[in-house]
Design a protein around this motif. Structure first.
Motif, PDB file in Angstrom:
ATOM      1  N   SER A   1      80.610  74.935   7.583  1.00 61.39           N
ATOM      2  CA  SER A   1      80.306  74.004   8.674  1.00 61.39           C
ATOM      3  C   SER A   1      80.670  72.575   8.288  1.00 61.39           C
ATOM      4  CB  SER A   1      78.815  74.033   9.030  1.00 61.39           C
ATOM      5  OG  SER A   1      78.438  75.324   9.411  1.00 61.39           O
ATOM      6  N   LEU A   2      80.353  72.241   7.048  1.00 59.47           N
ATOM      7  CA  LEU A   2      80.694  70.903   6.560  1.00 59.47           C
ATOM      8  C   LEU A   2      82.209  70.704   6.571  1.00 59.47           C
ATOM      9  CD1 LEU A   2      78.315  70.406   3.497  1.00 59.47           C
ATOM     10  CD2 LEU A   2      78.446  68.931   5.509  1.00 59.47           C
ATOM     11  N   ARG A   3      82.921  71.767   6.196  1.00 57.04           N
ATOM     12  CA  ARG A   3      84.378  71.685   6.157  1.00 57.04           C
ATOM     13  C   ARG A   3      84.930  71.406   7.558  1.00 57.04           C
ATOM     14  NH1 ARG A   3      85.057  75.856   3.272  1.00 57.04           N
ATOM     15  NH2 ARG A   3      84.934  74.538   1.421  1.00 57.04           N
TER      16      ARG A   3
ATOM     17  N   ALA B   1      83.232  69.983   9.957  1.00 57.85           N
ATOM     18  CA  ALA B   1      82.824  68.622  10.326  1.00 57.85           C
ATOM     19  C   ALA B   1      83.787  67.599   9.722  1.00 57.85           C
ATOM     20  CB  ALA B   1      81.402  68.352   9.844  1.00 57.85           C
ATOM     21  N   ALA B   2      84.173  67.822   8.471  1.00 58.02           N
ATOM     22  CA  ALA B   2      85.097  66.890   7.806  1.00 58.02           C
ATOM     23  C   ALA B   2      86.443  66.874   8.514  1.00 58.02           C
ATOM     24  CB  ALA B   2      85.275  67.275   6.335  1.00 58.02           C
ATOM     25  N   ALA B   3      86.880  68.043   8.980  1.00 59.54           N
ATOM     26  CA  ALA B   3      88.168  68.127   9.676  1.00 59.54           C
ATOM     27  C   ALA B   3      88.125  67.344  10.983  1.00 59.54           C
ATOM     28  CB  ALA B   3      88.530  69.580   9.932  1.00 59.54           C
ATOM     29  N   ILE B   4      86.934  67.211  11.541  1.00 61.69           N
ATOM     30  CA  ILE B   4      86.801  66.483  12.806  1.00 61.69           C
ATOM     31  C   ILE B   4      86.502  65.006  12.574  1.00 61.69           C
ATOM     32  CG2 ILE B   4      85.362  66.239  14.865  1.00 61.69           C
ATOM     33  CD1 ILE B   4      84.890  69.363  14.535  1.00 61.69           C
ATOM     34  N   LEU B   5      85.557  64.732  11.688  1.00 58.47           N
ATOM     35  CA  LEU B   5      85.068  63.360  11.549  1.00 58.47           C
ATOM     36  C   LEU B   5      85.798  62.546  10.490  1.00 58.47           C
ATOM     37  CD1 LEU B   5      81.229  64.040  11.837  1.00 58.47           C
ATOM     38  CD2 LEU B   5      82.789  63.210  13.607  1.00 58.47           C
ATOM     39  N   ASP B   6      86.430  63.210   9.550  1.00 56.12           N
ATOM     40  CA  ASP B   6      87.076  62.449   8.475  1.00 56.12           C
ATOM     41  C   ASP B   6      88.336  63.164   7.976  1.00 56.12           C
ATOM     42  OD1 ASP B   6      87.495  60.467   6.627  1.00 56.12           O
ATOM     43  OD2 ASP B   6      86.048  61.234   5.164  1.00 56.12           O
ATOM     44  N   PRO B   7      89.286  63.418   8.882  1.00 52.91           N
ATOM     45  CA  PRO B   7      90.496  64.137   8.469  1.00 52.91           C
ATOM     46  C   PRO B   7      91.464  63.217   7.730  1.00 52.91           C
ATOM     47  CG  PRO B   7      90.697  63.491  10.763  1.00 52.91           C
ATOM     48  CD  PRO B   7      89.330  63.014  10.299  1.00 52.91           C
ATOM     49  N   VAL B   8      92.443  63.809   7.091  1.00 50.40           N
ATOM     50  CA  VAL B   8      93.501  63.001   6.476  1.00 50.40           C
ATOM     51  C   VAL B   8      94.204  62.251   7.614  1.00 50.40           C
ATOM     52  CG1 VAL B   8      95.548  63.003   5.019  1.00 50.40           C
ATOM     53  CG2 VAL B   8      93.884  64.865   4.825  1.00 50.40           C
TER      54      VAL B   8
END
Lengths: 172, 212
Positions: free
Chosen positions: A38-40, A42-49
């Motif tokens: 889930s965190l992964r 979230a990171a893809a949505i909120l803090d992607p490259v």
């Protein structure tokens, strides 16, 4: 959504061999594994490259040069020097070395000064990325200057006597 | 051309390859192809390992400007060293470790200059729009969106050690423990237990909040 993780294995997968104490660990691991996933997401949505950075990395392929020798950073005043008391904005001193060639560089707000040692003529490019840079000439003493201080990542590419030496990429 | 260098390393039951866009076992082969001039192989490396580099940078809480520069420096240096990597199959660890060192260098120089830049990324959210983001914009997904934001908030409020570890683990595809070790300078053997602990702590925070 109920907290009934212990009644059914998450994902409906049967446990083959829980082993002693294994059941709790495995259930715990699956639970935390789901949370990690889930965190992964979230990171893809909120803090992607950032797309721009991804593009720059793809373009960086042009920087690979199997023939150039890499001059490694052997001294960096940001890391290796004790700060001088009172010197508000001292120039940054860098030394790069590739076998017998040494390059001393001083970076300040005014630009960049350097010397190739042993003293020799060279064409020097201050690179800021894969694109070409306008070269400056090093004189007989190996000295060169550039008026534009590097901003962001930079490297020096030196052509001297048929050889190409590139300094390790650094942040200005 | 198939290069048979499947890493046998498996730590605490977590296999070296945990699945994802780039099979980690192929990284060595991709590096070798890129060395031979294959731009598509390079692109695949960027696609597969960019999130790892970005996660390491984000884990160190640099300002956006510093984060961008470190990310670029790492990839420029990787391109420069491409043909000289001693263990091409460990390119992920190489990138993670290079990113870590550049981050530490930035943090050290900031401390020295005592620059008052704000390293906190608490409410900072990338402006890049991803397909996932667009989905989140739809009203049906509003609840899901809120859930994700809650989770992110709780994650940001974890202790520094946990926040760092989880930010690196969040890379997609999931990093190997060797890569995590290179990214954070912690022993491979301690990652599993630490990971469990941090995720449990996050779970407790979310439960307390009534989320998930």
């Amino acid at each position: 959504m109920k907290d009934d993780v212990n009644d059914t294995a998450p994902g409906g997968e049967p446990f083959d061999d829980p082993g002693p104490d294994g059941f709790d660990d495995t259930a715990d691991d699956l639970g935390t594994g789901l949370l990690e996933e889930s965190l992964r997401q979230a990171a893809a949505i909120l803090d992607p490259v950032p797309a721009e950075l991804r593009r720059l990395a793809v373009e960086a392929f042009a920087l690979h040069d199997l023939d150039a020798r890499i001059a490694e950073l052997t001294f960096d005043s940001v890391v290796d020097a004790i700060p001088v008391r009172g010197a508000a904005d001292p120039p940054r001193m860098l030394t790069f070395r590739a076998d017998e060639v040494t390059v001393d560089v001083e970076v300040s707000a005014q630009g960049l000064m350097g010397q190739v040692l042993p003293p020799q003529r060279a064409r020097v490019e201050v690179l800021s990325g894969p694109q070409r840079a306008v070269p400056v000439d090093a004189d007989d003493m190996g000295r060169f200057t550039s008026d534009t201080p590097p901003a962001g990542p930079f490297a020096l590419r030196l052509r001297t006597g048929g050889r190409v030496v590139v300094t390790e990429w650094l942040r200005a | 051309m198939r290069v048979g260098t499947v890493p046998s390393a498996a730590y605490d039951g977590v296999p070296y390859t945990r699945g994802g866009a780039v099979d980690r076992a192929d990284v060595g082969a991709l590096v070798r192809s890129a060395v031979d001039g294959d731009a598509a192989a390079w692109k695949a490396l960027v696609e597969g390992l960019s999130p790892l580099v970005w996660s390491v940078v984000r884990a160190h809480r640099l300002s956006d400007a510093d984060a961008h520069e470190v990310y670029q420096t790492v990839w420029f240096r990787f391109a420069q060293h491409l043909g000289r990597l001693r263990e091409p199959e460990k390119a992920g660890s190489w990138l993670a470790s290079t990113a870590r060192h550049e981050c530490l260098k930035v943090l050290r120089s900031l401390r020295r200059l005592t620059v008052t830049s704000d390293p906190h990324l608490l409410d900072r959210v990338s402006e890049d729009r991803t397909p996932e983001q667009s989905v989140l914009d739809s009203e049906e997904a509003a609840a899901e969106s809120e859930r994700i934001r809650w989770m992110w908030q709780e994650f940001e409020e974890l202790g520094e050690r946990c926040r760092q570890l989880l930010r690196v683990l969040m890379a997609s595809p999931p990093p190997s423990y060797q890569e995590v070790s290179a990214a954070l300078g912690i022993a491979v053997g301690s990652i599993g237990p630490l990971r469990q602990r941090c995720l449990r702590r996050l779970r407790a925070r979310l439960d307390a909040r009534g989320a998930l």
